[in-house]
Motif scaffolding. Structure first.
Motif, PDB file in Angstrom:
ATOM      1  N   VAL A 269       0.843  -1.201   0.000  1.00 37.96           N
ATOM      2  CA  VAL A 269       0.000   0.000   0.000  1.00 37.96           C
ATOM      3  C   VAL A 269       0.876   1.249   0.000  1.00 37.96           C
ATOM      4  O   VAL A 269       0.650   2.193  -0.770  1.00 37.96           O
ATOM      5  CB  VAL A 269      -0.945  -0.002   1.218  1.00 37.96           C
ATOM      6  N   ARG A 270       1.889   1.262   0.850  1.00 34.06           N
ATOM      7  CA  ARG A 270       2.792   2.426   0.902  1.00 34.06           C
ATOM      8  C   ARG A 270       3.512   2.624  -0.421  1.00 34.06           C
ATOM      9  O   ARG A 270       3.571   3.747  -0.945  1.00 34.06           O
ATOM     10  CB  ARG A 270       3.805   2.237   2.022  1.00 34.06           C
ATOM     11  N   CYS A 271       4.062   1.556  -0.977  1.00 33.79           N
ATOM     12  CA  CYS A 271       4.801   1.680  -2.236  1.00 33.79           C
ATOM     13  C   CYS A 271       3.896   2.179  -3.357  1.00 33.79           C
ATOM     14  O   CYS A 271       4.296   3.026  -4.165  1.00 33.79           O
ATOM     15  CB  CYS A 271       5.424   0.334  -2.616  1.00 33.79           C
TER      16      CYS A 271
ATOM     17  N   LEU B 137       3.232   5.968  -2.817  1.00 30.88           N
ATOM     18  CA  LEU B 137       4.369   6.809  -3.168  1.00 30.88           C
ATOM     19  C   LEU B 137       4.575   6.863  -4.675  1.00 30.88           C
ATOM     20  O   LEU B 137       5.050   7.874  -5.207  1.00 30.88           O
ATOM     21  CB  LEU B 137       5.638   6.286  -2.478  1.00 30.88           C
ATOM     22  N   GLY B 138       4.228   5.779  -5.352  1.00 32.08           N
ATOM     23  CA  GLY B 138       4.384   5.746  -6.808  1.00 32.08           C
ATOM     24  C   GLY B 138       3.233   6.360  -7.570  1.00 32.08           C
ATOM     25  O   GLY B 138       3.360   6.653  -8.768  1.00 32.08           O
ATOM     26  N   HIS B 139       2.088   6.551  -6.907  1.00 32.81           N
ATOM     27  CA  HIS B 139       0.886   7.096  -7.554  1.00 32.81           C
ATOM     28  C   HIS B 139       0.276   8.182  -6.658  1.00 32.81           C
ATOM     29  O   HIS B 139      -0.865   8.059  -6.212  1.00 32.81           O
ATOM     30  CB  HIS B 139      -0.139   5.993  -7.802  1.00 32.81           C
ATOM     31  N   PRO B 140       1.015   9.245  -6.394  1.00 32.26           N
ATOM     32  CA  PRO B 140       0.543  10.228  -5.405  1.00 32.26           C
ATOM     33  C   PRO B 140      -0.776  10.899  -5.774  1.00 32.26           C
ATOM     34  O   PRO B 140      -1.608  11.157  -4.895  1.00 32.26           O
ATOM     35  CB  PRO B 140       1.687  11.248  -5.341  1.00 32.26           C
ATOM     36  N   HIS B 141      -0.974  11.186  -7.050  1.00 28.40           N
ATOM     37  CA  HIS B 141      -2.194  11.898  -7.436  1.00 28.40           C
ATOM     38  C   HIS B 141      -3.413  10.978  -7.400  1.00 28.40           C
ATOM     39  O   HIS B 141      -4.518  11.400  -7.034  1.00 28.40           O
ATOM     40  CB  HIS B 141      -2.018  12.538  -8.802  1.00 28.40           C
ATOM     41  N   GLU B 142      -3.205   9.715  -7.755  1.00 34.66           N
ATOM     42  CA  GLU B 142      -4.302   8.757  -7.662  1.00 34.66           C
ATOM     43  C   GLU B 142      -4.613   8.446  -6.198  1.00 34.66           C
ATOM     44  O   GLU B 142      -5.776   8.253  -5.830  1.00 34.66           O
ATOM     45  CB  GLU B 142      -3.957   7.492  -8.442  1.00 34.66           C
TER      46      GLU B 142
ATOM     47  N   LEU C 131      -1.023   6.651   7.887  1.00 37.21           N
ATOM     48  CA  LEU C 131       0.436   6.656   7.827  1.00 37.21           C
ATOM     49  C   LEU C 131       0.932   7.003   6.427  1.00 37.21           C
ATOM     50  O   LEU C 131       1.836   7.824   6.253  1.00 37.21           O
ATOM     51  CB  LEU C 131       0.981   5.287   8.239  1.00 37.21           C
ATOM     52  N   VAL C 132       0.328   6.355   5.427  1.00 34.75           N
ATOM     53  CA  VAL C 132       0.747   6.617   4.051  1.00 34.75           C
ATOM     54  C   VAL C 132       0.408   8.060   3.669  1.00 34.75           C
ATOM     55  O   VAL C 132       1.217   8.760   3.051  1.00 34.75           O
ATOM     56  CB  VAL C 132       0.076   5.626   3.082  1.00 34.75           C
ATOM     57  N   GLY C 133      -0.771   8.517   4.041  1.00 30.24           N
ATOM     58  CA  GLY C 133      -1.162   9.878   3.724  1.00 30.24           C
ATOM     59  C   GLY C 133      -0.260  10.906   4.385  1.00 30.24           C
ATOM     60  O   GLY C 133       0.116  11.910   3.770  1.00 30.24           O
ATOM     61  N   PHE C 134       0.119  10.697   5.633  1.00 30.87           N
ATOM     62  CA  PHE C 134       1.018  11.613   6.323  1.00 30.87           C
ATOM     63  C   PHE C 134       2.351  11.718   5.583  1.00 30.87           C
ATOM     64  O   PHE C 134       2.899  12.808   5.420  1.00 30.87           O
ATOM     65  CB  PHE C 134       1.251  11.144   7.766  1.00 30.87           C
ATOM     66  N   GLU C 135       2.872  10.580   5.158  1.00 27.90           N
ATOM     67  CA  GLU C 135       4.146  10.608   4.430  1.00 27.90           C
ATOM     68  C   GLU C 135       3.980  11.285   3.076  1.00 27.90           C
ATOM     69  O   GLU C 135       4.794  12.122   2.671  1.00 27.90           O
ATOM     70  CB  GLU C 135       4.678   9.189   4.253  1.00 27.90           C
ATOM     71  N   LEU C 136       2.930  10.935   2.389  1.00 29.75           N
ATOM     72  CA  LEU C 136       2.726  11.417   1.029  1.00 29.75           C
ATOM     73  C   LEU C 136       2.465  12.919   0.986  1.00 29.75           C
ATOM     74  O   LEU C 136       2.941  13.621   0.085  1.00 29.75           O
ATOM     75  CB  LEU C 136       1.550  10.659   0.407  1.00 29.75           C
TER      76      LEU C 136
END
Length: 231
Positions: A101-103, A106-111, A195-200
């Motif tokens: 999910v994280r990868c 990070l690879g599809h930030p706009h989506e 978590l992913v959103g905070f990083e992104l």
């Protein structure tokens, strides 16, 4: 199917893909709130009426993009889960899904922003988006279910005042799991995407430097929060 029908079907598929690709570029440049069929048509050198034959409204195009994004994320998570192996210990399977999910994010930030960011004004996602949106959640539920039916789950405390809600969650999401597990799963699902959103979206700036290691540690802690334990 005749040769002519096959050619028309291929052409429609190609034009549909081109429209979606142009829309994704517009998402990256302007954001979902400013998505415009007319702007997509201009980029592709098409008249607006031609685009409307493929997507009757902006909302129809948004829905298609949302389903594609959820499906792409789901496929990445499912592939990581399969690579980890059905027979692997539950924590390994859980963390493989979380890291996928994280990868993908990070690879599809706009989506990722389209499906987990701010709601698009004036748009309400239809029921058609639900099966794609559920793919990651169903994977996580499946991992917990296997542990529950096999080695068992660690004790998960549940306050008495939350039990009715936990029972409702379990009935809706996983009737074969105890309410404690259902509540823990919903919380872990929200924390994973948080978590992913905070990083992104830059919330970890000057807070977390080694983000990969931090995320892996957090994913293992989430596994423990739903009752999974390393063998």
């Amino acid at each position: 199917m005749s040769t002519a029908q096959g050619a028309r079907a291929r052409a429609r598929t190609e034009v549909t893909a081109a429209i979606k690709d142009a829309a994704r570029r517009q998402l990256a440049a302007e954001g979902a709130a400013k998505l415009s069929l007319r702007a997509v048509a201009r980029e592709l050198g098409m008249v607006s009426s031609a685009v409307y034959r493929y997507f009757p409204s902006r909302d129809d195009l948004l829905t298609a993009l949302i389903i594609d994004a959820y499906d792409s994320l789901g496929e990445a998570a499912e592939a990581a889960h399969a690579k980890a192996g059905e027979g692997a210990d539950p924590v390994r399977r859980w963390t493989a899904v979380c890291e996928a999910v994280r990868c993908w994010g990070l690879g599809h930030p706009h989506e990722y922003a389209l499906i987990y960011g701010s709601p698009v004004p004036g748009y309400a996602a239809p029921q058609a988006t639900v099966p794609a949106a559920a793919r990651v959640g169903l994977l996580l539920i499946g991992i917990v279910r296997d542990a529950h039916q096999g080695p068992g789950l660690a004790a998960l405390p549940l306050p008495a005042e939350l039990r009715p809600e936990g029972e409702r969650m379990a009935a809706d999401l996983a009737p074969d799991l105890p309410p404690e597990a259902a509540v823990a799963l919903v919380a872990a699902w929200a924390e994973l995407f948080g978590l992913v959103g905070f990083e992104l979206f830059g919330q970890f700036h000057r807070v977390v430097e080694d983000r990969e290691t931090f995320f892996r540690h957090a994913a293992v802690r989430l596994a423990g929060s739903v009752g999974l334990a390393k063998p």
